[in-house]
Design a protein around this motif. Structure first.
Motif, PDB file in Angstrom:
ATOM      1  N   LYS A 187      11.513   8.427   8.373  1.00  0.00           N
ATOM      2  CA  LYS A 187      11.701   9.863   8.597  1.00  0.00           C
ATOM      3  C   LYS A 187      13.083  10.125   9.193  1.00  0.00           C
ATOM      4  N   ALA A 188      13.471   9.278  10.148  1.00  0.00           N
ATOM      5  CA  ALA A 188      14.784   9.437  10.785  1.00  0.00           C
ATOM      6  C   ALA A 188      15.914   9.190   9.804  1.00  0.00           C
ATOM      7  N   MET A 189      15.664   8.380   8.785  1.00  0.00           N
ATOM      8  CA  MET A 189      16.702   8.011   7.826  1.00  0.00           C
ATOM      9  C   MET A 189      16.618   8.778   6.513  1.00  0.00           C
ATOM     10  N   GLY A 190      15.624   9.668   6.391  1.00  0.00           N
ATOM     11  CA  GLY A 190      15.481  10.444   5.164  1.00  0.00           C
ATOM     12  C   GLY A 190      15.026   9.606   3.981  1.00  0.00           C
ATOM     13  N   GLU A 191      14.184   8.607   4.254  1.00  0.00           N
ATOM     14  CA  GLU A 191      13.738   7.688   3.192  1.00  0.00           C
ATOM     15  C   GLU A 191      12.221   7.568   3.164  1.00  0.00           C
ATOM     16  N   THR A 192      11.523   8.689   3.302  1.00  0.00           N
ATOM     17  CA  THR A 192      10.070   8.623   3.427  1.00  0.00           C
ATOM     18  C   THR A 192       9.381   8.164   2.138  1.00  0.00           C
ATOM     19  N   GLU A 193       9.916   8.548   0.997  1.00  0.00           N
ATOM     20  CA  GLU A 193       9.288   8.106  -0.256  1.00  0.00           C
ATOM     21  C   GLU A 193       9.393   6.594  -0.405  1.00  0.00           C
ATOM     22  N   LYS A 194      10.543   6.043  -0.060  1.00  0.00           N
ATOM     23  CA  LYS A 194      10.723   4.587  -0.133  1.00  0.00           C
ATOM     24  C   LYS A 194       9.798   3.899   0.859  1.00  0.00           C
ATOM     25  N   ALA A 195       9.607   4.515   2.014  1.00  0.00           N
ATOM     26  CA  ALA A 195       8.720   3.936   3.023  1.00  0.00           C
ATOM     27  C   ALA A 195       7.292   3.848   2.511  1.00  0.00           C
ATOM     28  N   GLU A 196       6.834   4.902   1.857  1.00  0.00           N
ATOM     29  CA  GLU A 196       5.465   4.883   1.349  1.00  0.00           C
ATOM     30  C   GLU A 196       5.275   3.800   0.307  1.00  0.00           C
ATOM     31  N   SER A 197       6.292   3.572  -0.492  1.00  0.00           N
ATOM     32  CA  SER A 197       6.227   2.514  -1.495  1.00  0.00           C
ATOM     33  C   SER A 197       6.131   1.144  -0.818  1.00  0.00           C
ATOM     34  N   LEU A 198       6.920   0.948   0.231  1.00  0.00           N
ATOM     35  CA  LEU A 198       6.900  -0.310   0.970  1.00  0.00           C
ATOM     36  C   LEU A 198       5.550  -0.542   1.639  1.00  0.00           C
ATOM     37  N   VAL A 199       5.040   0.497   2.298  1.00  0.00           N
ATOM     38  CA  VAL A 199       3.757   0.385   2.989  1.00  0.00           C
ATOM     39  C   VAL A 199       2.638   0.083   2.002  1.00  0.00           C
ATOM     40  N   THR A 200       2.649   0.769   0.874  1.00  0.00           N
ATOM     41  CA  THR A 200       1.618   0.550  -0.144  1.00  0.00           C
ATOM     42  C   THR A 200       1.646  -0.893  -0.644  1.00  0.00           C
ATOM     43  N   ASP A 201       2.850  -1.410  -0.871  1.00  0.00           N
ATOM     44  CA  ASP A 201       2.980  -2.773  -1.368  1.00  0.00           C
ATOM     45  C   ASP A 201       2.443  -3.791  -0.360  1.00  0.00           C
ATOM     46  N   VAL A 202       2.872  -3.679   0.885  1.00  0.00           N
ATOM     47  CA  VAL A 202       2.452  -4.640   1.896  1.00  0.00           C
ATOM     48  C   VAL A 202       0.970  -4.496   2.214  1.00  0.00           C
ATOM     49  N   GLN A 203       0.491  -3.255   2.260  1.00  0.00           N
ATOM     50  CA  GLN A 203      -0.927  -3.045   2.501  1.00  0.00           C
ATOM     51  C   GLN A 203      -1.759  -3.674   1.390  1.00  0.00           C
ATOM     52  N   GLY A 204      -1.247  -3.605   0.176  1.00  0.00           N
ATOM     53  CA  GLY A 204      -1.932  -4.230  -0.951  1.00  0.00           C
ATOM     54  C   GLY A 204      -2.015  -5.739  -0.796  1.00  0.00           C
ATOM     55  N   ARG A 205      -0.965  -6.331  -0.267  1.00  0.00           N
ATOM     56  CA  ARG A 205      -0.960  -7.785  -0.043  1.00  0.00           C
ATOM     57  C   ARG A 205      -2.003  -8.181   1.010  1.00  0.00           C
ATOM     58  N   LEU A 206      -2.126  -7.362   2.052  1.00  0.00           N
ATOM     59  CA  LEU A 206      -3.111  -7.648   3.087  1.00  0.00           C
ATOM     60  C   LEU A 206      -4.536  -7.457   2.556  1.00  0.00           C
ATOM     61  N   THR A 207      -4.710  -6.438   1.737  1.00  0.00           N
ATOM     62  CA  THR A 207      -6.026  -6.217   1.118  1.00  0.00           C
ATOM     63  C   THR A 207      -6.397  -7.388   0.225  1.00  0.00           C
ATOM     64  N   ALA A 208      -5.410  -7.928  -0.477  1.00  0.00           N
ATOM     65  CA  ALA A 208      -5.649  -9.086  -1.337  1.00  0.00           C
ATOM     66  C   ALA A 208      -6.120 -10.284  -0.518  1.00  0.00           C
ATOM     67  N   VAL A 209      -5.606 -10.418   0.703  1.00  0.00           N
ATOM     68  CA  VAL A 209      -6.032 -11.504   1.582  1.00  0.00           C
ATOM     69  C   VAL A 209      -7.505 -11.340   1.952  1.00  0.00           C
ATOM     70  N   THR A 210      -7.883 -10.132   2.353  1.00  0.00           N
ATOM     71  CA  THR A 210      -9.279  -9.915   2.739  1.00  0.00           C
ATOM     72  C   THR A 210     -10.217 -10.102   1.559  1.00  0.00           C
ATOM     73  N   ASP A 211      -9.768  -9.728   0.359  1.00  0.00           N
ATOM     74  CA  ASP A 211     -10.594  -9.918  -0.842  1.00  0.00           C
ATOM     75  C   ASP A 211     -10.758 -11.401  -1.169  1.00  0.00           C
ATOM     76  N   ALA A 212      -9.677 -12.155  -0.995  1.00  0.00           N
ATOM     77  CA  ALA A 212      -9.711 -13.581  -1.338  1.00  0.00           C
ATOM     78  C   ALA A 212     -10.387 -14.430  -0.266  1.00  0.00           C
TER      79      ALA A 212
END
Length: 362
Positions: A187-212
């Motif tokens: 938000k401070a850097m004006g990159e919120t869309e990029k942040a959401e993409s990053l969070v979604t990607d990493v959150q997906g990796r963590l979800t994959a761990v719990t699934d596996a």
């Protein structure tokens, strides 16, 4: 009492700042409940479209960033990772504990190289952890980020004389979850869309761990530090600590004894402790430990009191002793989590299976 707790921000100490009287970027600051409220419409516009100004509330009030930052100084763990992940190479960073000889972690270095570098200047600190403000001033930052820090109110005001400053969000050494930290800096850097993409990607990796690894789900744990000669207590981290939060995101549950551990914490400490003679009062299916060197793990496992503790006797333990792994899991970020998971998950799986991982190959 001797509790071996790793430094929160690397080799430097806790909060470190000195006074400079400057004519610098104007920062809207406030303290406590008397701080000015941000312009909600503008803040929302900034969050959605990268528009400025944006105002961000934090532990010392509210900071307003008037224009998109180009020169960022990061004075804490994780913040530098987020800045780089958002596409900007910081101009100054803390030398990272667990990094290479120059103080850069492998995930940060590789990201900066992909961005075309150069690597940022590492910040200097005094013997008592005082920040070198003249150095920061010379870097001409237009944003200073220190979400994972113990910046005091006086320190914050002094830093703000140099540039808009984002200290911890909630309380000292608690910058929020890695998701919150990513979104706040974005938000401070004006990159919120990029942040959401990053969070979604990493959150997906963590979800994959719990699934596996369904065997992780519901297993209780406590995270502490290896013993050293003279230790009479085991240091244990509190539930808001970043390394503890990371384990809960993989399906594990915090020890039911956390209230007892938290009651031993002093001041703004992020850890408590329990006497080795009372370890049996701490409930946990799993113990995860941090070690500052390979000699600490065998020493700890041979301790007659520690070795009788239920998770240790059953070999339900995992020790992190590789410095880079220690940094990656102690300061989880959108850059360090993907780097760590491929090493961390097998260790945790062995621990749950009663195979006892010492982290020697991590």
């Amino acid at each position: 009492m001797s509790i071996s707790i790793p430094a929160r921000r690397g080799p430097g100490a806790v909060a470190r700042l000195l006074a400079l009287t400057l004519a610098a970027v104007v920062v809207l600051t406030g303290c406590g409940s008397g701080s000015s409220e941000p312009d909600t419409a503008k803040a929302k516009a900034g969050a959605g479209q990268g528009a400025f100004p944006v105002s961000i509330k934090h532990g010392h009030g509210t900071t307003t960033i008037k224009a998109k930052p180009k020169r960022v100084v990061a004075v804490s763990w994780m913040s530098l990772d987020v800045v780089a992940a958002l596409g900007t190479v910081p101009v100054g960073v803390d030398k990272q504990w667990g990094g290479d000889k120059q103080g850069y972690t492998p995930w940060f270095r590789s990201t900066v190289e992909k961005l075309g570098g150069p690597l940022p200047e590492t910040l200097n600190y005094g013997d008592a952890g005082e920040i070198d403000f003249e150095q920061i001033l010379s870097l001409k930052p237009d944003l200073i980020v220190g979400l994972y820090s113990g910046i005091t109110d006086v320190d914050y005001k002094r830093l703000s004389e140099i540039a808009p400053t984002l200290p911890y969000l909630n309380k000292p050494w608690d910058g929020g979850t890695w998701q919150e930290m990513t979104r706040t800096i974005a938000k401070a850097m004006g990159e919120t869309e990029k942040a959401e993409s990053l969070v979604t990607d990493v959150q997906g990796r963590l979800t994959a761990v719990t699934d596996a690894h369904p065997e992780f789900k519901g297993k209780t744990f406590t995270y502490g530090v290896a013993l050293t000669p003279g230790s009479t207590e085991l240091g244990l981290y509190l539930n808001y600590d970043a390394r503890v939060r990371l384990l809960t995101e993989m399906g594990f549950e915090n020890t039911p004894s956390m209230k007892s551990i938290a009651s031993t914490a002093k001041g703004t400490n992020w850890y408590g402790g329990v006497s080795l003679e009372k370890l049996d009062t701490i409930e946990a299916d799993l113990f995860v430990g941090w070690a500052n060197g390979s000699d600490e793990v065998p020493y700890t496992l041979k301790d007659p009191l520690f070795s009788r503790w239920k998770p240790i006797a059953a070999k339900n333990y995992a020790f992190v002793q590789d410095p880079a792994m220690g940094m990656a899991t102690s300061g989880p970020s959108v850059l360090s989590i993907p780097w760590a998971l491929k090493r961390y998950v097998p260790m945790l799986a062995d621990a749950v299976a009663g195979k006892g991982s010492t982290g020697a190959d991590s």
